[in-house]
Design an enzyme around this catalytic site. Structure first.
Site, PDB file in Angstrom:
ATOM      1  N   LYS A 151       0.807  -1.212   0.000  1.00 60.34           N
ATOM      2  CA  LYS A 151       0.000   0.000   0.000  1.00 60.34           C
ATOM      3  C   LYS A 151       0.845   1.270   0.000  1.00 60.34           C
ATOM      4  O   LYS A 151       0.336   2.349  -0.315  1.00 60.34           O
ATOM      5  CB  LYS A 151      -0.972   0.005   1.187  1.00 60.34           C
ATOM      6  CG  LYS A 151      -0.335   0.122   2.562  1.00 60.34           C
ATOM      7  CD  LYS A 151      -1.399   0.004   3.652  1.00 60.34           C
ATOM      8  CE  LYS A 151      -0.808   0.111   5.049  1.00 60.34           C
ATOM      9  NZ  LYS A 151      -0.290   1.446   5.339  1.00 60.34           N
ATOM     10  N   ASP A 152       2.136   1.148   0.337  1.00 59.48           N
ATOM     11  CA  ASP A 152       3.013   2.317   0.351  1.00 59.48           C
ATOM     12  C   ASP A 152       3.626   2.615  -1.016  1.00 59.48           C
ATOM     13  O   ASP A 152       4.186   3.696  -1.216  1.00 59.48           O
ATOM     14  CB  ASP A 152       4.141   2.130   1.371  1.00 59.48           C
ATOM     15  CG  ASP A 152       3.637   2.084   2.796  1.00 59.48           C
ATOM     16  OD1 ASP A 152       2.506   2.547   3.049  1.00 59.48           O
ATOM     17  OD2 ASP A 152       4.372   1.574   3.662  1.00 59.48           O
ATOM     18  N   CYS A 174      -1.581  11.248  -2.240  1.00 62.57           N
ATOM     19  CA  CYS A 174      -1.880  10.790  -0.884  1.00 62.57           C
ATOM     20  C   CYS A 174      -2.684  11.828  -0.103  1.00 62.57           C
ATOM     21  O   CYS A 174      -3.078  11.579   1.027  1.00 62.57           O
ATOM     22  CB  CYS A 174      -0.584  10.458  -0.140  1.00 62.57           C
ATOM     23  SG  CYS A 174       0.307   9.042  -0.800  1.00 62.57           S
ATOM     24  N   ARG A 187      -7.468   8.603   4.334  1.00 62.51           N
ATOM     25  CA  ARG A 187      -8.503   7.622   3.985  1.00 62.51           C
ATOM     26  C   ARG A 187      -9.270   7.192   5.232  1.00 62.51           C
ATOM     27  O   ARG A 187     -10.504   7.147   5.247  1.00 62.51           O
ATOM     28  CB  ARG A 187      -7.855   6.405   3.308  1.00 62.51           C
ATOM     29  CG  ARG A 187      -8.821   5.244   3.058  1.00 62.51           C
ATOM     30  CD  ARG A 187      -8.064   3.997   2.634  1.00 62.51           C
ATOM     31  NE  ARG A 187      -7.125   3.551   3.647  1.00 62.51           N
ATOM     32  CZ  ARG A 187      -7.461   2.809   4.705  1.00 62.51           C
ATOM     33  NH1 ARG A 187      -8.716   2.456   4.899  1.00 62.51           N
ATOM     34  NH2 ARG A 187      -6.541   2.434   5.570  1.00 62.51           N
ATOM     35  N   ARG A 188      -8.509   6.861   6.284  1.00 66.61           N
ATOM     36  CA  ARG A 188      -9.160   6.466   7.533  1.00 66.61           C
ATOM     37  C   ARG A 188      -9.917   7.632   8.140  1.00 66.61           C
ATOM     38  O   ARG A 188     -11.036   7.484   8.626  1.00 66.61           O
ATOM     39  CB  ARG A 188      -8.117   5.927   8.514  1.00 66.61           C
ATOM     40  CG  ARG A 188      -7.535   4.580   8.104  1.00 66.61           C
ATOM     41  CD  ARG A 188      -6.424   4.139   9.036  1.00 66.61           C
ATOM     42  NE  ARG A 188      -5.860   2.864   8.595  1.00 66.61           N
ATOM     43  CZ  ARG A 188      -4.574   2.554   8.656  1.00 66.61           C
ATOM     44  NH1 ARG A 188      -3.700   3.421   9.140  1.00 66.61           N
ATOM     45  NH2 ARG A 188      -4.157   1.375   8.236  1.00 66.61           N
ATOM     46  N   ARG A 199       2.138   9.368  14.462  1.00 63.48           N
ATOM     47  CA  ARG A 199       3.335   9.007  13.711  1.00 63.48           C
ATOM     48  C   ARG A 199       4.178   8.019  14.505  1.00 63.48           C
ATOM     49  O   ARG A 199       3.955   7.781  15.687  1.00 63.48           O
ATOM     50  CB  ARG A 199       4.153  10.252  13.385  1.00 63.48           C
ATOM     51  CG  ARG A 199       3.418  11.271  12.527  1.00 63.48           C
ATOM     52  CD  ARG A 199       4.311  12.411  12.100  1.00 63.48           C
ATOM     53  NE  ARG A 199       5.353  11.954  11.171  1.00 63.48           N
ATOM     54  CZ  ARG A 199       6.285  12.752  10.670  1.00 63.48           C
ATOM     55  NH1 ARG A 199       6.325  14.021  11.015  1.00 63.48           N
ATOM     56  NH2 ARG A 199       7.192  12.279   9.836  1.00 63.48           N
ATOM     57  N   ARG A 212       3.382   3.879  18.215  1.00 63.65           N
ATOM     58  CA  ARG A 212       2.003   4.365  18.150  1.00 63.65           C
ATOM     59  C   ARG A 212       1.151   3.760  19.267  1.00 63.65           C
ATOM     60  O   ARG A 212       0.340   4.462  19.889  1.00 63.65           O
ATOM     61  CB  ARG A 212       1.404   4.050  16.773  1.00 63.65           C
ATOM     62  CG  ARG A 212       2.106   4.772  15.642  1.00 63.65           C
ATOM     63  CD  ARG A 212       1.468   4.495  14.295  1.00 63.65           C
ATOM     64  NE  ARG A 212       2.249   5.092  13.206  1.00 63.65           N
ATOM     65  CZ  ARG A 212       1.786   5.368  12.002  1.00 63.65           C
ATOM     66  NH1 ARG A 212       0.523   5.103  11.708  1.00 63.65           N
ATOM     67  NH2 ARG A 212       2.555   5.906  11.084  1.00 63.65           N
TER      68      ARG A 212
END
Length: 273
Positions: free
Chosen positions: A43-44, A202, A90-91, A108, A114
């Site tokens: 996904k990156d 992005c 997106r989230r 981050r 996290r």
């Protein structure tokens, strides 16, 4: 609201730039001959790879869902105005569409960092990829797997990408024979074709998730605004052999609904408050 869009853009740009730089550094090691194989979270990876590099293999997909981690339990159980950590527009888009009262705060660091920030009380909840938590042995921390219908995953979420130099045929063949999942490749092809056709950065909330049933492929796709006030959805079905065309068709369906305006707005520099 404009102030939320402005704040979201300011918070996310650093995270986006850092991720892109990290991918480029790994790819440069391949191009320089310092590495023969690069492993990424699929996904990156951008929709188009750097010249001279090729996607040699894709792994089978781990759980593609997003995961909520919170002492309060599920998304619906979060208190009014809860602070939720994420670095994903997106989230953010889909969380705010479901719970407009939430306060989104930039999150981050690596996954353990996290989680530690949550435990330190900096957030009421954080949202991460279930795949990352599972691979790091932290699946027990998940308090809710967000349903795909509620929070559509990022393109290729849960898949590992193995990248090599295009001219390194020996390494490419070895990697492909040992690690490649051809069924997953069909799903990835549809999702990444969607991303490429959308042409969004992005800074635009985009999502796509493909499923296979025999030789048939279903692709669900989404484009929305960072504040969650507008969420466009599309779904297409067809032969898995036509995966790329299905990805493009899903993108065209969203663009016809007005996704092009959402993408254009995200590309416009925002004025200072």
């Amino acid at each position: 609201p404009a102030h939320l869009h402005r704040a979201a853009a300011a918070l996310m740009l650093a995270a986006i730039a850092g991720k892109a730089l990290f991918v480029k550094e790994i790819e440069q090691a391949l191009l320089d001959g310092r590495a023969q194989v690069a492993v990424h979270s699929m996904k990156d990876l951008p929709a188009e790879l750097a010249p001279g590099l090729i996607l040699a293999a894709v792994s089978a997909r781990e759980d593609p869902r997003d995961a909520l981690v919170s002492p309060h339990g599920t998304l619906d159980q979060l208190p009014e105005g809860a602070v939720v950590g994420t670095s994903s527009l997106r989230r953010q888009c889909q969380l705010l569409a479901a719970r407009p009262d939430l306060r989104i705060k930039l999150l981050r660091g690596n996954v353990p960092t996290r989680v530690r920030k949550l435990d330190d009380g900096d957030y009421d909840a954080i949202v991460l990829a279930a795949a990352g938590l599972t691979r790091l042995g932290l699946a027990a921390r998940i308090t809710e797997h967000l349903a795909i219908e509620r929070c559509l995953p990022a393109v290729a979420q849960g898949v590992l990408a193995i990248e090599t130099r295009a001219d390194d045929l020996e390494t490419r063949a070895l990697v492909r024979a040992a690690l490649h999942d051809p069924r997953e490749e069909q799903r990835i092809t549809a999702e990444r074709a969607f991303l490429a056709r959308m042409g969004g950065s992005c800074q635009t909330p985009l999502a796509a998730h493909a499923t296979l049933a025999g030789d048939q492929l279903h692709l669900a796709a989404l484009c929305g605004t960072p504040d969650g006030t507008r969420v466009l959805r599309a779904a297409v079905d067809g032969a898995a052999a036509d995966a790329a065309a299905l990805g493009v068709a899903a993108a065209e369906a969203l663009l016809a609904q007005g996704a092009d305006a959402i993408i254009a707005a995200a590309a416009v520099p925002l004025a200072h408050p």
